[in-house]
Design a protein around this motif. Structure first.
Motif: not given
Length: 124
Positions: A62-66, A100-105
């Protein structure tokens, strides 16, 4: 160049991907790394691009695909700005090497920096 990301612009050939990692050059703008190789394609495409996220750093799919979805979206929105003036054909692989999980910006700002580095390196 339009802001779409059609199937013919996706890097899917196993031979080209292996050649890309064997012979390609890279530029980094943490947490992104761009591996590129000048090549030729049968169809009339300037760049074929793939994205990858390490299974070691992100255990759940889920995290990788996001993250891959975010990478593809930012690439789609910004490719026209950076690849309109390029005449040679390239194969690209965009790797997310952060932990860590990034944001779009965050991804957008680093991707712009990454493509600027690529443009400078190619124009030398």
């Amino acid at each position: 160049m339009s802001t779409s990301y059609p199937k013919k612009e996706k890097l899917k050939s196993k031979k080209v991907i292996e050649q890309l990692f064997d012979e390609g050059q890279s530029v980094s703008a943490f947490p992104l790394r761009l591996v590129y190789l000048q090549t030729t394609f049968d169809d009339n495409v300037i760049a074929k691009t793939g994205v990858s996220v390490s299974k070691r750093n992100f255990k759940t799919a889920v995290d990788r695909n996001r993250i891959k979805r975010l990478l593809r979206e930012v690439y789609r929105l910004n490719k026209a700005v950076y690849f309109n003036n390029i005449t040679t054909q390239y194969a690209f692989m965009i790797l997310y090497i952060g932990k860590e999980k990034p944001s779009l910006t965050q991804i957008e700002s680093r991707m712009k920096h990454l493509f600027e580095k690529f443009s400078n390196k190619v124009s030398e």
